[in-house]
Design an enzyme around this catalytic site. Structure first.
Site, PDB file in Angstrom:
ATOM      1  N   GLU A  97      13.637   8.765   0.425  1.00 54.91           N
ATOM      2  CA  GLU A  97      13.452  10.066  -0.594  1.00 54.91           C
ATOM      3  C   GLU A  97      12.482   9.235  -1.223  1.00 54.91           C
ATOM      4  OE1 GLU A  97      17.317  10.642  -2.361  1.00 54.91           O
ATOM      5  OE2 GLU A  97      16.300  11.932  -3.779  1.00 54.91           O
ATOM      6  N   LYS A 280      26.120   9.746  -6.349  1.00 50.36           N
ATOM      7  CA  LYS A 280      25.090   9.934  -5.268  1.00 50.36           C
ATOM      8  C   LYS A 280      23.670   9.308  -5.796  1.00 50.36           C
ATOM      9  CE  LYS A 280      21.371  11.647  -2.970  1.00 50.36           C
ATOM     10  NZ  LYS A 280      20.142  11.655  -3.067  1.00 50.36           N
ATOM     11  N   ASP A 296      26.045  -2.689   6.343  1.00 47.02           N
ATOM     12  CA  ASP A 296      26.885  -1.326   6.972  1.00 47.02           C
ATOM     13  C   ASP A 296      27.098  -0.373   5.483  1.00 47.02           C
ATOM     14  OD1 ASP A 296      28.657   0.675   7.766  1.00 47.02           O
ATOM     15  OD2 ASP A 296      29.851  -0.856   8.854  1.00 47.02           O
ATOM     16  N   HIS A 394       9.525  13.960  -9.994  1.00 44.88           N
ATOM     17  CA  HIS A 394       9.954  14.065  -8.613  1.00 44.88           C
ATOM     18  C   HIS A 394       8.826  14.895  -7.980  1.00 44.88           C
ATOM     19  CE1 HIS A 394      12.740  13.389  -5.321  1.00 44.88           C
ATOM     20  NE2 HIS A 394      12.552  14.660  -5.067  1.00 44.88           N
TER      21      HIS A 394
HETATM   22  P1  NAD Z   1      30.608 -10.978  12.329  1.00 47.78           P
HETATM   23  O1  NAD Z   1      31.897 -10.910  13.157  1.00 47.78           O
HETATM   24  O2  NAD Z   1      29.441 -10.778  13.240  1.00 47.78           O
HETATM   25  O3  NAD Z   1      30.251 -12.684  11.578  1.00 47.78           O
HETATM   26  C1  NAD Z   1      31.430 -12.942  10.775  1.00 47.78           C
HETATM   27  C2  NAD Z   1      31.913 -14.302  11.651  1.00 47.78           C
HETATM   28  O4  NAD Z   1      30.544 -15.308  11.204  1.00 47.78           O
HETATM   29  C3  NAD Z   1      33.039 -14.930  10.770  1.00 47.78           C
HETATM   30  O5  NAD Z   1      34.203 -14.493  11.142  1.00 47.78           O
HETATM   31  C4  NAD Z   1      32.820 -16.369  10.970  1.00 47.78           C
HETATM   32  O6  NAD Z   1      33.060 -16.741  12.180  1.00 47.78           O
HETATM   33  C5  NAD Z   1      31.225 -16.452  11.364  1.00 47.78           C
HETATM   34  N1  NAD Z   1      30.507 -17.189  10.020  1.00 47.78           N
HETATM   35  C6  NAD Z   1      29.474 -18.022  10.031  1.00 47.78           C
HETATM   36  N2  NAD Z   1      28.853 -18.181   9.014  1.00 47.78           N
HETATM   37  C7  NAD Z   1      29.627 -17.725   8.015  1.00 47.78           C
HETATM   38  C8  NAD Z   1      29.631 -17.666   6.546  1.00 47.78           C
HETATM   39  N3  NAD Z   1      28.798 -18.500   5.630  1.00 47.78           N
HETATM   40  N4  NAD Z   1      30.812 -16.637   6.119  1.00 47.78           N
HETATM   41  C9  NAD Z   1      31.344 -15.846   6.705  1.00 47.78           C
HETATM   42  N5  NAD Z   1      31.474 -16.052   8.059  1.00 47.78           N
HETATM   43  C10 NAD Z   1      30.705 -16.813   8.653  1.00 47.78           C
HETATM   44  O7  NAD Z   1      30.597  -9.998  11.279  1.00 47.78           O
HETATM   45  P2  NAD Z   1      31.832  -9.230  10.352  1.00 47.78           P
HETATM   46  O8  NAD Z   1      31.114  -9.390   8.989  1.00 47.78           O
HETATM   47  O9  NAD Z   1      33.018  -9.695  10.624  1.00 47.78           O
HETATM   48  O10 NAD Z   1      31.676  -7.794  10.915  1.00 47.78           O
HETATM   49  C11 NAD Z   1      30.570  -6.960  10.438  1.00 47.78           C
HETATM   50  C12 NAD Z   1      30.091  -5.626  11.367  1.00 47.78           C
HETATM   51  O11 NAD Z   1      31.450  -5.014  11.744  1.00 47.78           O
HETATM   52  C13 NAD Z   1      29.335  -4.801  10.746  1.00 47.78           C
HETATM   53  O12 NAD Z   1      28.280  -4.520  11.672  1.00 47.78           O
HETATM   54  C14 NAD Z   1      30.195  -3.645  10.779  1.00 47.78           C
HETATM   55  O13 NAD Z   1      29.312  -2.404  10.793  1.00 47.78           O
HETATM   56  C15 NAD Z   1      31.157  -3.641  11.799  1.00 47.78           C
HETATM   57  N6  NAD Z   1      32.523  -2.753  11.677  1.00 47.78           N
HETATM   58  C16 NAD Z   1      32.833  -2.365  10.558  1.00 47.78           C
HETATM   59  C17 NAD Z   1      34.043  -1.465  10.566  1.00 47.78           C
HETATM   60  C18 NAD Z   1      34.350  -0.827   9.291  1.00 47.78           C
HETATM   61  O14 NAD Z   1      33.668  -1.047   8.208  1.00 47.78           O
HETATM   62  N7  NAD Z   1      35.543  -0.013   9.130  1.00 47.78           N
HETATM   63  C19 NAD Z   1      34.892  -1.629  11.462  1.00 47.78           C
HETATM   64  C20 NAD Z   1      34.658  -2.310  12.665  1.00 47.78           C
HETATM   65  C21 NAD Z   1      33.209  -3.112  12.689  1.00 47.78           C
END
Ligand code: NAD
Length: 437
Positions: A97, A280, A296, A394
């Site tokens: 946008e 928004k 996300d 705009h």
């Molecule tokens: P992930 O599982 O890829 O990474 C998180 C993991 O990284 C941790 O569990 C840990 O083991 C490791 N890690 C390493 N260094 C870290 C640090 N400094 N801090 C924290 N963890 C560290 O990612 P995630 O954040 O658990 O999941 C994010 C993804 O899940 C996004 O892609 C999202 O779109 C998706 N998702 C979202 C939903 C929802 O929002 N309802 C549902 C399902 C999946």
């Protein structure tokens, strides 16, 4: 709602950029890249990722999602002038946008005159939900769950030793009975400190692990086991205080503009129709940074709007008030489940460069910048709405898009856009007929 906010990290951040890049708007893309490079020390590879090929390869895209057939590009711009907690920040924004990046930069310039934005972020605690039905004695079930709290949290922690080593992990278990159209249910909340991750995978895995344990403890049947996007333990808060005289604009005095902004806030606070549009505008800024950093944005959107409706009436996420001593004070509070690790943040090369440009080293620092950008975006929109209206600013950019949609290329884009603005008619049929001429 007042909340106590704790900052995740107060450590000094690198690199030291100057975000006041005067004349940045008038540079060519190559010149802008050079300016950003000199500010934040980008490598040749990082410049290539931004400048060509969108960073993401087809192969990598194919590994990220199912049935990939290509890439979808969006413009990535840099919002200038931001100062957040005393530090200059260049803010990458991915958005289709027009006017959004210009608006954020303008509002950040107004804010920087009195020291910029102050921002805080809660500890990164996410909520996982486990739903149990068919309970013989729901209240005995709550007691059984709470009595096993420590063991349940230890089971969750055993799944993610990396997170626990980093200082994260399970922080609490809550249980309540929910009356629903299908009878009473036991809803268990698992609270997890996910450190620098968005946390969905970590939380979902833990919920799935705990579900059979909870079934055994309560005699209930588990169904859903997933995080809540209403991440209201993980709020970010930004504030800006601007001397009213700085807001003076064309024929409007600073006091008039401040009054208009305060009236706009009161309107949004009282009316969901206005609040939706106000929010928004905030999300224009929030989403663009969330997207640029590979986070996300659906999760952030869902959380923001659920939080805006937490009282039962959907309302403004921001507040604006004149403090009676010549300052206009804006506040924004919203849940921000953002990661600097996990998801696409480490997989998408452009997201990595975006994080480097911002110089954020933790999810909390990222949330502080994102909340500040949301508040700046809100200020830019309200300042325009309370004075000349948004169309004037705009339209120049909109006219260029209409000219491009009509098929204009190169210098024709600006020529046709200018002619349409002069003729006060910005329409695709007009652009086409100008192009044919
Ligand atoms: P992930 O599982 O890829 O990474 C998180 C993991 O990284 C941790 O569990 C840990 O083991 C490791 N890690 C390493 N260094 C870290 C640090 N400094 N801090 C924290 N963890 C560290 O990612 P995630 O954040 O658990 O999941 C994010 C993804 O899940 C996004 O892609 C999202 O779109 C998706 N998702 C979202 C939903 C929802 O929002 N309802 C549902 C399902 C999946």
């Amino acid at each position: 709602m007042m909340v106590t906010l704790k900052s995740i990290s107060r450590a000094p951040m690198t690199p030291k950029a100057n975000s006041r890049l005067s004349g940045f708007y008038d540079l060519t893309i190559q010149e802008r890249l050079a300016r950003v490079r000199e500010q934040v020390g980008l490598t040749d590879d990082e410049i290539r990722i931004l400048g060509e090929g969108m960073g993401l390869s087809l192969d990598r895209a194919g590994a990220m999602v199912e049935n990939a057939v290509g890439l979808y590009a969006l413009p990535l711009g840099i919002a200038t002038n931001f100062v957040v907690n005393g530090r200059d920040v260049l803010v990458p924004m991915a958005i289709e946008e027009p006017s959004v990046i210009a608006g954020a930069s303008l509002a950040a310039r107004l804010g920087r005159q009195s020291g910029g934005f102050t921002a805080e972020a809660d500890d990164p605690i996410m909520i996982g939900q486990i739903q149990l039905v068919d309970l013989q004695d729901p209240y005995a079930a709550i007691e059984a769950v709470l009595a096993s709290k420590e063991r349940l949290m230890a089971l969750a922690n055993a799944l993610d030793p990396v997170l626990v080593d980093l200082g994260g992990g399970a922080r609490g278990i809550q249980a309540r009975i929910l009356s629903t159209a299908k009878g009473p249910m036991l809803i268990v909340h698992l609270l997890v400190d996910v450190r620098d991750a968005m946390g969905a995978n970590a939380v979902n895995t833990a919920c799935e692990r705990l579900a059979p344990e909870l079934a055994a403890l309560t005699g209930g049947t588990p169904y859903l086991r997933i995080l809540s996007n209403l991440a209201d333990h993980r709020l970010a808060h930004a504030r800006v205080a601007i001397p009213e005289e700085v807001l003076a604009f064309e024929a409007f005095t600073g006091a008039q503009v401040a009054e208009g902004i305060e009236l706009a806030w009161a309107f949004a606070a009282a009316d969901p129709y206005r609040a939706a549009t106000n929010n928004k505008g905030i999300m224009n800024g929030v989403d663009a940074v969330v997207l640029a950093t590979g986070n996300d944005w659906r999760a952030v959107e869902a959380g923001a709007h659920a939080y805006a409706a937490r009282s039962g009436q959907y309302t403004s996420l921001s507040t604006w008030r004149r403090d009676g001593a010549g300052m206009l004070v804006g506040d924004l509070e919203l849940p921000l489940a953002l990661g600097t690790v996990g998801g696409a943040t480490r997989v998408h090369p452009t997201a990595q460069v975006a994080l480097k440009i911002m110089g954020v080293r933790s999810a909390g620092e990222l949330a502080q910048v994102v909340a500040s950008v949301g508040l700046a975006q809100n200020l830019a929109a309200l300042r325009a709405l309370a004075t000349e209206g948004i169309q004037k600013g705009h339209m120049a950019l909109h006219a260029r898009q209409v000219a491009m949609a009509a098929g204009a290329l190169g210098p024709d884009i600006d020529r046709i856009a200018e002619a349409m603005i002069e003729g006060h008619t910005i329409r695709i049929d007009v652009a086409r007929s100008m192009l044919n001429q």
